[in-house]
Design an enzyme around this catalytic site. Structure first.
Site, short mmCIF file in Angstrom:
data_model
loop_
_atom_site.label_atom_id
_atom_site.label_comp_id
_atom_site.label_asym_id
_atom_site.label_seq_id
_atom_site.Cartn_x
_atom_site.Cartn_y
_atom_site.Cartn_z
N LYS A 1 -17.18 67.35 50.43
CA LYS A 1 -17.30 68.74 50.87
C LYS A 1 -18.51 68.85 51.80
O LYS A 1 -19.60 68.39 51.46
CB LYS A 1 -17.42 69.67 49.68
CG LYS A 1 -16.10 69.83 48.91
CD LYS A 1 -16.16 70.91 47.88
CE LYS A 1 -14.80 71.15 47.23
NZ LYS A 1 -13.84 71.79 48.15
N ASP B 1 -14.08 68.11 53.82
CA ASP B 1 -13.54 69.44 53.54
C ASP B 1 -14.61 70.48 53.83
O ASP B 1 -15.62 70.55 53.13
CB ASP B 1 -13.08 69.53 52.08
CG ASP B 1 -12.43 70.86 51.75
OD1 ASP B 1 -12.28 71.70 52.65
OD2 ASP B 1 -12.07 71.06 50.57
N GLU C 1 -10.63 69.04 56.47
CA GLU C 1 -9.88 70.17 55.92
C GLU C 1 -10.51 71.49 56.34
O GLU C 1 -11.73 71.67 56.21
CB GLU C 1 -9.90 70.10 54.38
CG GLU C 1 -8.64 69.56 53.76
CD GLU C 1 -8.75 69.52 52.24
OE1 GLU C 1 -8.69 70.59 51.59
OE2 GLU C 1 -8.88 68.41 51.71
N ASP D 1 -5.73 74.13 54.67
CA ASP D 1 -5.77 74.38 53.23
C ASP D 1 -5.72 75.90 53.00
O ASP D 1 -4.65 76.48 52.78
CB ASP D 1 -7.03 73.76 52.64
CG ASP D 1 -7.17 73.97 51.14
OD1 ASP D 1 -6.32 74.64 50.54
OD2 ASP D 1 -8.14 73.46 50.55
N LYS E 1 -1.77 73.51 47.49
CA LYS E 1 -2.21 73.92 46.16
C LYS E 1 -1.15 74.86 45.60
O LYS E 1 -1.10 76.04 46.00
CB LYS E 1 -3.56 74.62 46.22
CG LYS E 1 -4.74 73.73 46.62
CD LYS E 1 -6.03 74.56 46.61
CE LYS E 1 -7.26 73.67 46.75
NZ LYS E 1 -7.46 73.22 48.12
#
Length: 344
Positions: free
Chosen positions: A147, A175, A201, A226, A253
């Site tokens: 991240k 991400d 992402e 995402d 997700k």
């Protein structure tokens, strides 16, 4: 006659989970239980893992909607489109109904096959992130997701450079959780491109389709969407977004993008446009994580892509399950057992 009930459950993180959006020490989730009066003693269990601040169904009336669903299970089972605007509830109900159909064995879509997963490195200070990277390498992960966008960009790039130096063959995913402007994102992509990054992402905040489309055209690094998928609950909006933005990847997700039926449709639409995909959990407990793993196993087309299913190990009070992470593999321990009796 089918009936249902729900309850709220607070999950406690084992550490402070930091993204570019927020800091989390706990998270509320919801469990659904459905049963058929004609099959006494058998019930299906699902998880409606509302993601506050992110999910499109984070709005007033959520618990009232859960109560409506549980009060009329047969209607919502027969007319699932009634839950198009409540994706986490739809996922929970789909899971519970599938689990009930399979005999209440926590195998909603069939047995969980061993699944390769990425090693997730949460944000933190530079030393903490470096330690977490060391842990993932020691555990044998061949795909690591970091991240970014939460600390100084130069220090983040330095961490990625060091990881690439030490592990030249590891697949690296980054991400950003929408942390960058378009110009910042383009500069960042140019900087990390020589490091052989698989994808970044959600570099830009969701909803800025023109910016994201330019980024997908101009970036030397592949873009994965995402948060961009959240709230696009009908075919028209999904297809328009994919056609306008034309990303290289979508990250699914089920809790956030329409349940399992919605995720299946995203895959169909993306694949028809030559867009790749992988799935990831969204801070569910082991109940939701198991459902995603069962769904992926039933599809048969998830391998060899590393899936994002490591988040079930984040909590101190997770639901006890036979799911285990062994190195980079999520699998079922044959000697393990579910402990769900105290949930209701």
């Amino acid at each position: 006659m089918m009936r249902g009930e729900w309850r709220r459950y607070r999950l406690e993180f084992s550490f402070l989970a930091i993204t570019s959006r927020e800091r989390l020490s706990s998270k509320d989730t919801y469990f659904l239980r459905v049963w058929d009066d004609g099959r006494p003693g058998v019930y299906g269990l699902g998880e409606a893992a509302l993601f506050r601040g992110l999910s499109c169904d984070d709005r007033p009336g959520y618990e009232d909607m859960l109560a409506k669903v549980c009060g009329d299970v047969e209607r919502y089972a027969a007319e699932p489109w009634l839950l198009d605007e409540w994706p986490s509830i739809r996922m929970g109900l789909e899971t519970a109904l599938a689990d009930l159909a399979s005999g209440g064995r926590m195998l909603p879509f069939g047995p969980v096959e061993p699944l390769r997963i990425n090693g997730l490195v949460w944000m933190g200070d530079e030393a903490t992130m470096a330690r977490r990277i060391d842990e993932k390498l020691a555990q044998g992960f061949r795909c690591i997701k970091i991240k970014v966008g939460g600390i100084d960009t130069e220090r983040e790039i330095a961490l990625v450079e060091e990881l690439r130096r030490r592990a030249p063959q590891v697949e690296l995913r980054l991400d950003a959780n929408g942390a960058f402007t378009l110009r910042e994102a383009l500069r960042f992509m140019d900087r990390v491109a020589p490091l052989g990054i698989h994808s970044v992402e959600q570099p830009v905040r969701a909803g800025r389709w023109a910016d994201m489309a330019e980024l997908c055209r101009e970036s030397p690094v592949a873009v994965a969407l995402d948060e961009e998928l959240i709230g696009l609950n009908d075919d028209d909006s999904r297809q328009r977004m994919l056609d306008v933005v034309a990303p290289q990847w979508v990250v699914l997700k089920p809790t956030l993008c329409g349940g399992f039926s919605g995720a299946d449709r995203w895959i169909e639409l993306a694949s028809g446009r030559g867009i790749g995909w992988w799935a990831t959990s969204a801070l569910e407990s082991n109940v939701g994580l198991n459902a995603i793993a069962s769904w992926l196993s039933s599809r048969g087309d998830a391998a060899p892509m590393a899936q994002g299913l490591g988040t079930g190990m984040l909590y101190t009070n997770n639901i006890v399950s036979p799911l285990v992470c062994e190195g980079e593999t999520l699998r079922v321990n044959p000697a393990g057992r579910w402990q769900t009796d105290g949930l209701f």
